[in-house]
Design a protein around this motif. Structure first.
Motif, mmCIF file in Angstrom:
data_model
loop_
_atom_site.group_PDB
_atom_site.id
_atom_site.type_symbol
_atom_site.label_atom_id
_atom_site.label_comp_id
_atom_site.label_asym_id
_atom_site.label_seq_id
_atom_site.Cartn_x
_atom_site.Cartn_y
_atom_site.Cartn_z
ATOM 1 N N LYS A 63 72.306 93.125 79.975
ATOM 2 C CA LYS A 63 71.970 91.933 79.630
ATOM 3 C C LYS A 63 73.312 90.966 80.410
ATOM 4 O O LYS A 63 74.063 91.463 80.601
ATOM 5 C CB LYS A 63 72.167 91.836 78.242
ATOM 6 C CG LYS A 63 71.290 92.524 77.349
ATOM 7 C CD LYS A 63 69.648 91.665 77.409
ATOM 8 C CE LYS A 63 68.620 92.892 77.200
ATOM 9 N NZ LYS A 63 68.662 93.434 75.637
ATOM 10 N N VAL A 101 69.127 94.640 69.519
ATOM 11 C CA VAL A 101 68.947 94.495 70.804
ATOM 12 C C VAL A 101 70.036 95.448 71.323
ATOM 13 O O VAL A 101 71.116 95.486 70.915
ATOM 14 C CB VAL A 101 68.974 93.121 71.340
ATOM 15 C CG1 VAL A 101 67.639 92.336 70.695
ATOM 16 C CG2 VAL A 101 70.059 92.225 70.945
ATOM 17 N N SER A 102 69.616 95.761 72.670
ATOM 18 C CA SER A 102 70.667 96.423 73.350
ATOM 19 C C SER A 102 71.377 95.428 74.227
ATOM 20 O O SER A 102 71.147 94.494 74.825
ATOM 21 C CB SER A 102 70.134 97.381 74.300
ATOM 22 O OG SER A 102 70.862 98.255 75.102
ATOM 23 N N ASP A 147 72.438 85.991 77.939
ATOM 24 C CA ASP A 147 71.591 86.480 76.945
ATOM 25 C C ASP A 147 72.496 86.389 75.642
ATOM 26 O O ASP A 147 72.238 86.164 74.807
ATOM 27 C CB ASP A 147 70.993 87.980 77.000
ATOM 28 C CG ASP A 147 70.168 88.010 78.496
ATOM 29 O OD1 ASP A 147 69.120 87.574 78.117
ATOM 30 O OD2 ASP A 147 70.677 88.717 79.374
ATOM 31 N N ALA A 192 74.542 92.412 67.679
ATOM 32 C CA ALA A 192 73.436 92.673 68.349
ATOM 33 C C ALA A 192 72.725 94.065 67.595
ATOM 34 O O ALA A 192 71.507 94.058 67.716
ATOM 35 C CB ALA A 192 73.727 93.652 69.616
#
Ligand SMILES: NC(=O)C1=CN([C@@H]2O[C@H](COP(=O)(O)OP(=O)(O)OC[C@H]3O[C@@H](n4cnc5c(N)ncnc54)[C@H](O)[C@@H]3O)[C@@H](O)[C@H]2O)C=CC1
Ligand SMILES: O=C(O)C(=O)COP(=O)(O)O
Length: 665
Positions: A263, A258-259, A318, A235
């Motif tokens: 998610k 991305v966090s 995700d 990530a």
């Protein structure tokens, strides 16, 4: 074992019948050369190239257990242990002293000898083909001769395996059918120091009666932590950014990540590792769902995870993390079709097995952007080829199958597998057996006298058969106060099968291969449970073995239904024969057995007893069962020794005896 002085030499003398000797090849150096001036061969009646049948060894120290020996112009150190052998050398040979004569022994026979002679206490040979934690090696060394030989080619493994009782592997050794064939029946257990057993041919192991055990729990946390490490590293582009900075670049805008919080993570395979990954991901603030067709919903609920269908999991996630085993069903379960159903830009972690992903399809999905990133610890082929498109892909983070590789996990796995392998070598049933029923220790303790009874009944029943039609159908009837859920009969069935098959073939039957061997021999073993009003404290009240459609050499063993039928019980922990055909008897199943049918009249016990006593055969038990007074009776006589032909003939000449049979237990 003495090494006695004779002139300049020491002659090996063995007070025990068997003694294992191990030869260790030693480099000639100045020191050994000097010692060897004293060394000589007594005989070179050697048929095999490098080993004499008898010889004299010299030793610098009288009664030393280490001697130098010279043959075929080679100097060797010989280590002599009563009943033990030990060497770290891969070039050792096992030999045997019988009546003071040293003989070479076919390695394939060694396990037979060791199991037939308890006083030998022969150490098992355990081959460890991949790096195992030291703690496990120490445990193994207390019991066996341990050889650690890493990076063996398949050919080298096949050569070595014929001298091994156990093999311990990790994921890098392919234990194929070829390996089991090369073992020639000696290999008793394969220990997989880890979880996945997709590198072991389980079908072949079962056919060859080789137990496969694994170490399923000790690396769970390590694998879960590695999954989380890959998830976070992917990530936030940790690996790529690390490589970039080391290449002299400073690319802050390129590696924006991305966090994870908020998610959705789909955990595919909610077993030990999957559930630990889920727990940790929840701690990171992720919304976790899982797919596992076999996982109980309450286990998932306990972790706060919803179990969903495969399609729902992959289409809403995700991030997807894979934790299922590689099986024919999961092989390439992630393919063009399934990638197409995923949310565009999904990120995938795989610390399970490379084979669950179609790697070419993953490259296509990465190229199209359907899959934004992948983090992979495992590959279809390990190691993957250097120019693998997948490994080289800029959006892929890779590690060389490190999931289980923490110090803690490796020590734990090593101890777990060492104990499982040693237990298996001692003949104990394993709680981590992969190709045999797992029997909980308390169940095993409870069943153990019945296990002996089951085997002895099988052994007796088959000896009652005559005629050459072969045995096709065997029925085992268990009378028990317990319901089917409280009585696991797999072990008892396997032992009846062993008792029936072993006396009539040269196949070794065990819990692993019993059903397979029975099927292979065309033997149908059926079971029936009859609920009786006995004590539920006891797992089984009685076991009956019936063989149908055969003739019997002892007609009285045939029941009214036309089958050979014998029944037994455990009394005070000792197996007893309690019924033969329609006759009740009561004789403990120890030593051997003579069954006689006679006209019920006084003096019969004395007459037969006298005949046996004349031949020095000790009677350990005797019981008479009859239909009604003065009619037919069955006399069951337990004897310690095997009566000779004369004794058996004389029993047959007693006029009231109509038929009799001698049975070996
Ligand atoms: N990378 C590494 O170094 C390591 C990899 N592993 C691998 O991780 C995997 C999981 O290990 P554990 O959790 O210990 O095993 P486990 O047996 O506890 O869990 C596997 C789960 O997968 C489920 N499953 C089976 N078929 C499935 C399917 N078609 N779809 C979804 N789920 C399915 C099973 O029901 C089970 O709950 C294994 O493949 C193992 O070899 C385990 C340890 C270390
Ligand atoms: O336990 C497993 O399934 C693993 O994949 C670990 O493999 P390894 O023992 O590290 O070769």
């Amino acid at each position: 074992m003495n090494v006695s002085r004779d002139s300049k030499f020491y002659i090996i003398k063995s007070p025990s019948r068997f003694c294992w000797i191990e030869i260790k090849e030693k480099q000639k150096n100045k020191k050994t050369k000097t010692k060897n001036r004293e060394t000589s061969m007594a005989s070179s009646a050697c048929t095999k190239p490098s080993f004499p049948s008898t010889f004299i060894v010299s030793s610098s120290k009288p009664k030393s257990k280490l001697c130098n020996v010279s043959f075929n112009n080679k100097t060797s150190t010989i280590a002599i242990f009563r009943g033990l052998s030990h060497s770290n050398s891969p070039n050792f040979q096992r030999s045997l002293v019988v009546n003071n004569v040293l003989k070479t022994v076919d390695p394939a026979q060694t396990s037979v000898l060791s199991s037939s002679s308890e006083d030998v206490g022969v150490r098992a040979t355990i081959l460890v083909s991949e790096k195992l934690g030291d703690a496990g090696i120490q445990v193994l060394r207390r019991f066996g001769h341990v050889e650690c030989a890493y990076d063996l080619s398949q050919e080298e493994l096949c050569t070595k395996i014929s001298c091994c009782d156990a093999l311990i592997v990790r994921s890098g050794t392919k234990v194929t059918r070829e390996v089991f064939e090369a073992a020639k029946g000696r290999l008793k257990v394969v220990g997989r120091a880890g979880v996945g057993i997709d590198n072991v041919d389980l079908q072949a192991a079962t056919e060859f009666g080789c137990l496969v055990v694994n170490a399923p729990t000790a690396n769970t946390i390590a694998a879960a932590e590695h999954g989380i490490a890959l998830l976070a590293a992917m990530a936030r582009n940790v690996a790529q950014a690390d490589a970039s900075i080391k290449a002299g670049k400073w690319e802050r805008n390129k590696y924006v990540g991305v966090s994870m919080v908020g998610k959705t993570l789909a955990v595919m395979g909610f077993g030990k590792v999957g559930s630990e990954v889920a727990r940790r991901a929840k701690g990171l603030g992720m919304n976790v769902i899982a797919h596992d067709p076999y996982a109980p919903a309450d286990r998932a609920r306990a972790v706060g995870v919803d179990l969903v269908s495969f399609d729902e999991a992959i289409s809403t996630a995700d991030f997807i993390s894979l934790h299922m085993p590689l099986t024919p069903t999961t092989n390439k379960i992630f393919n063009d079709n399934t990638f197409a159903k995923m949310k565009k830009g999904v990120r995938i972690v795989n610390v399970a097995r490379g084979g669950v992903i179609d790697e070419d399809a993953l490259v296509r999905a990465l190229d199209s952007g359907m899959v934004a990133q992948a983090a992979l610890d495992v590959f279809t082929e390990e190691p993957p080829s250097k120019d693998s498109k997948l490994v080289q892909h800029q959006n892929v983070t890779v590690t060389p199958h490190l999931g289980a590789s923490t110090k803690e996990a490796q020590e734990g796995v090593a101890i777990e597998i060492a104990e499982a392998v040693l237990g298996a070598l001692k003949g104990e049933l394993s709680a981590t057996a992969v190709n045999a029923p797992m029997v909980a220790p308390e169940v095993l303790t409870e069943l153990s006298p019945y296990v002996v009874l089951a085997e002895k009944l099988g052994r007796l029943a088959v000896q009652l058969v005559c005629g050459g039609n072969g045995i096709k159908s065997v029925k085992v009837v268990y009378r028990s106060a317990r319901g089917p859920d409280d009585l696991d009969t797999r072990l008892l069935r396997a032992m009846v099968t062993k008792g029936i098959i072993e006396p009539i073939s040269n196949t070794i039957v065990n819990l692993v291969n019993a059903d397979f061997i029975a099927k292979q021999k065309g033997l149908r073993i059926s079971e029936e449970r009859v609920v009786v009003d006995s004590s539920p404290e006891l797992p089984v009240d009685s076991i009956q073995v019936q063989i149908s459609s055969v003739e019997s050499k002892f007609a009285s063993a045939v029941s009214e239904g036309g089958q050979i039928s014998i029944e037994g019980k455990v009394k005070f922990g000792v197996p007893h024969l309690t019924c033969v055909g329609s006759f009740d008897v009561d004789v403990s199943l120890e030593g051997n057995l003579i069954l006689c049918r006679q006209v019920d009249q006084p003096g019969m016990i004395g007459r037969v007893g006298n005949i046996l006593a004349e031949q020095n055969v000790n009677v350990n038990f005797m019981s008479v069962g009859r239909t009604s007074r003065g009619k037919k009776a069955i006399m069951a006589i337990g004897v310690d020794e095997e009566p000779n032909k004369d004794a058996l003939h004389n029993i047959g000449t007693v006029p009231a005896i109509e038929e009799f049979v001698f049975l070996k237990l």
